[in-house]
Design a protein around this motif. Structure first.
Motif, PDB file in Angstrom:
ATOM      1  N   GLU A   1       0.837  -1.187   0.000  1.00  0.00           N
ATOM      2  CA  GLU A   1       0.000   0.000   0.000  1.00  0.00           C
ATOM      3  C   GLU A   1       0.873   1.238   0.000  1.00  0.00           C
ATOM      4  N   LYS A   2       0.420   2.231  -0.777  1.00  0.00           N
ATOM      5  CA  LYS A   2       1.156   3.486  -0.823  1.00  0.00           C
ATOM      6  C   LYS A   2       1.065   4.157   0.536  1.00  0.00           C
ATOM      7  N   ALA A   3       2.129   4.787   0.885  1.00  0.00           N
ATOM      8  CA  ALA A   3       2.126   5.513   2.147  1.00  0.00           C
ATOM      9  C   ALA A   3       1.104   6.634   2.033  1.00  0.00           C
ATOM     10  N   SER A   4       0.217   6.683   2.974  1.00  0.00           N
ATOM     11  CA  SER A   4      -0.814   7.723   2.907  1.00  0.00           C
ATOM     12  C   SER A   4      -0.184   9.066   3.239  1.00  0.00           C
ATOM     13  N   ARG A   5      -0.619  10.055   2.468  1.00  0.00           N
ATOM     14  CA  ARG A   5      -0.099  11.400   2.708  1.00  0.00           C
ATOM     15  C   ARG A   5      -0.843  12.041   3.857  1.00  0.00           C
ATOM     16  N   LYS A   6      -0.111  12.760   4.617  1.00  0.00           N
ATOM     17  CA  LYS A   6      -0.716  13.458   5.724  1.00  0.00           C
ATOM     18  C   LYS A   6      -1.397  14.705   5.170  1.00  0.00           C
ATOM     19  N   ARG A   7      -2.634  14.890   5.476  1.00  0.00           N
ATOM     20  CA  ARG A   7      -3.395  16.032   4.995  1.00  0.00           C
ATOM     21  C   ARG A   7      -2.925  17.280   5.724  1.00  0.00           C
ATOM     22  N   ILE A   8      -2.474  18.244   4.964  1.00  0.00           N
ATOM     23  CA  ILE A   8      -2.001  19.491   5.543  1.00  0.00           C
ATOM     24  C   ILE A   8      -3.145  20.487   5.494  1.00  0.00           C
ATOM     25  N   THR A   9      -3.440  21.070   6.610  1.00  0.00           N
ATOM     26  CA  THR A   9      -4.533  22.027   6.660  1.00  0.00           C
ATOM     27  C   THR A   9      -3.987  23.432   6.793  1.00  0.00           C
ATOM     28  N   GLY A  10      -4.775  24.385   6.435  1.00  0.00           N
ATOM     29  CA  GLY A  10      -4.370  25.773   6.547  1.00  0.00           C
ATOM     30  C   GLY A  10      -4.571  26.497   5.233  1.00  0.00           C
ATOM     31  N   ARG A  11      -4.089  27.704   5.171  1.00  0.00           N
ATOM     32  CA  ARG A  11      -4.212  28.519   3.965  1.00  0.00           C
ATOM     33  C   ARG A  11      -2.819  28.709   3.370  1.00  0.00           C
ATOM     34  N   PHE A  12      -2.740  28.637   2.034  1.00  0.00           N
ATOM     35  CA  PHE A  12      -1.454  28.698   1.367  1.00  0.00           C
ATOM     36  C   PHE A  12      -1.512  29.640   0.175  1.00  0.00           C
ATOM     37  N   LEU A  13      -0.343  30.132  -0.235  1.00  0.00           N
ATOM     38  CA  LEU A  13      -0.231  30.865  -1.491  1.00  0.00           C
ATOM     39  C   LEU A  13      -0.174  29.856  -2.616  1.00  0.00           C
ATOM     40  N   ARG A  14      -0.770  30.198  -3.736  1.00  0.00           N
ATOM     41  CA  ARG A  14      -0.750  29.324  -4.897  1.00  0.00           C
ATOM     42  C   ARG A  14       0.170  29.944  -5.937  1.00  0.00           C
ATOM     43  N   GLY A  15       1.038  29.142  -6.487  1.00  0.00           N
ATOM     44  CA  GLY A  15       2.018  29.670  -7.428  1.00  0.00           C
ATOM     45  C   GLY A  15       1.751  29.214  -8.831  1.00  0.00           C
ATOM     46  N   PRO A  16       2.639  29.428  -9.713  1.00  0.00           N
ATOM     47  CA  PRO A  16       3.927  30.065  -9.474  1.00  0.00           C
ATOM     48  C   PRO A  16       3.794  31.584  -9.359  1.00  0.00           C
ATOM     49  N   ILE A  17       4.619  32.144  -8.519  1.00  0.00           N
ATOM     50  CA  ILE A  17       4.673  33.590  -8.342  1.00  0.00           C
ATOM     51  C   ILE A  17       6.064  34.029  -8.756  1.00  0.00           C
ATOM     52  N   SER A  18       6.121  34.972  -9.638  1.00  0.00           N
ATOM     53  CA  SER A  18       7.405  35.446 -10.146  1.00  0.00           C
ATOM     54  C   SER A  18       8.213  36.086  -9.023  1.00  0.00           C
ATOM     55  N   LEU A  19       9.428  35.633  -8.867  1.00  0.00           N
ATOM     56  CA  LEU A  19      10.299  36.200  -7.838  1.00  0.00           C
ATOM     57  C   LEU A  19      10.604  37.666  -8.139  1.00  0.00           C
ATOM     58  N   GLU A  20      10.750  38.002  -9.404  1.00  0.00           N
ATOM     59  CA  GLU A  20      10.997  39.392  -9.791  1.00  0.00           C
ATOM     60  C   GLU A  20       9.831  40.278  -9.371  1.00  0.00           C
ATOM     61  N   TRP A  21       8.605  39.757  -9.574  1.00  0.00           N
ATOM     62  CA  TRP A  21       7.407  40.506  -9.187  1.00  0.00           C
ATOM     63  C   TRP A  21       7.424  40.765  -7.685  1.00  0.00           C
ATOM     64  N   LEU A  22       7.697  39.714  -6.897  1.00  0.00           N
ATOM     65  CA  LEU A  22       7.729  39.863  -5.445  1.00  0.00           C
ATOM     66  C   LEU A  22       8.844  40.788  -4.972  1.00  0.00           C
ATOM     67  N   MET A  23       9.999  40.693  -5.613  1.00  0.00           N
ATOM     68  CA  MET A  23      11.112  41.562  -5.214  1.00  0.00           C
ATOM     69  C   MET A  23      10.780  43.026  -5.497  1.00  0.00           C
ATOM     70  N   LYS A  24      10.139  43.277  -6.625  1.00  0.00           N
ATOM     71  CA  LYS A  24       9.746  44.646  -6.958  1.00  0.00           C
ATOM     72  C   LYS A  24       8.698  45.156  -5.967  1.00  0.00           C
ATOM     73  N   ALA A  25       7.774  44.273  -5.561  1.00  0.00           N
ATOM     74  CA  ALA A  25       6.779  44.656  -4.555  1.00  0.00           C
ATOM     75  C   ALA A  25       7.461  44.923  -3.213  1.00  0.00           C
ATOM     76  N   GLY A  26       8.470  44.137  -2.879  1.00  0.00           N
ATOM     77  CA  GLY A  26       9.189  44.305  -1.622  1.00  0.00           C
ATOM     78  C   GLY A  26      10.014  45.582  -1.576  1.00  0.00           C
ATOM     79  N   GLN A  27      10.345  46.132  -2.723  1.00  0.00           N
ATOM     80  CA  GLN A  27      11.122  47.372  -2.773  1.00  0.00           C
ATOM     81  C   GLN A  27      10.263  48.606  -2.498  1.00  0.00           C
ATOM     82  N   GLN A  28       8.940  48.420  -2.514  1.00  0.00           N
ATOM     83  CA  GLN A  28       8.045  49.539  -2.237  1.00  0.00           C
ATOM     84  C   GLN A  28       8.020  49.780  -0.734  1.00  0.00           C
ATOM     85  N   SER A  29       7.718  51.001  -0.339  1.00  0.00           N
ATOM     86  CA  SER A  29       7.743  51.328   1.085  1.00  0.00           C
ATOM     87  C   SER A  29       6.444  50.930   1.770  1.00  0.00           C
ATOM     88  N   GLY A  30       6.472  50.992   3.087  1.00  0.00           N
ATOM     89  CA  GLY A  30       5.279  50.712   3.874  1.00  0.00           C
ATOM     90  C   GLY A  30       4.894  49.250   3.835  1.00  0.00           C
TER      91      GLY A  30
END
Length: 128
Positions: free
Chosen positions: A27-56
């Motif tokens: 039998e395949k090893a059963s995967r443990k169900r992970i609960t919670g909220r997650f970001l869905r990707g792919p998210i461009s690293l360049e996009w995030l870095m540019k957002a991180g360069q903004q203030s506030g």
């Protein structure tokens, strides 16, 4: 000329026995169900870095936008104050952050009177 299947059938003694039952596959090893909220990707690293360069709290708002786009499975979402409160962003900071992200050409914003803004994430190829 037609072929009679009875003429070409193997005699009873030469017929193969039914195949023995296979051992149960491991039998395949059963995967443990992970609960919670997650970001869905792919998210461009360049996009995030540019957002991180903004203030506030622009990066907080950007992450909330990406979370909503993943949940709604679309690149345009209505950004409420309720979700941003969970990120520690008040409505005034939200407005400033949206202005900065829009100025950086990471998002476009359509604001209706008395309604939450509709935010569209712009492709990184357009901005990076």
């Amino acid at each position: 000329m037609s072929i009679d299947p009875k003429q070409i059938a193997l005699p009873d003694g030469l017929r193969p026995e039914s195949s023995p039952p296979k051992e149960k596959a491991v039998e395949k090893a059963s995967r443990k169900r992970i609960t919670g909220r997650f970001l869905r990707g792919p998210i461009s690293l360049e996009w995030l870095m540019k957002a991180g360069q903004q203030s506030g709290q622009a990066l907080h708002v950007a992450i909330a936008i990406w979370f909503l786009t993943g949940v709604k499975n679309t690149n345009s979402v209505q950004l409420s104050n309720k979700l941003l409160r969970e990120f520690g962003v008040d409505r005034y900071s939200k407005r400033r952050a949206l202005k900065q992200l829009s100025k950086a050409k990471l998002i476009s914003v359509k604001q209706g009177r008395g309604k939450s803004p509709v935010v569209t994430v712009l492709e990184c190829s357009d901005v990076c």
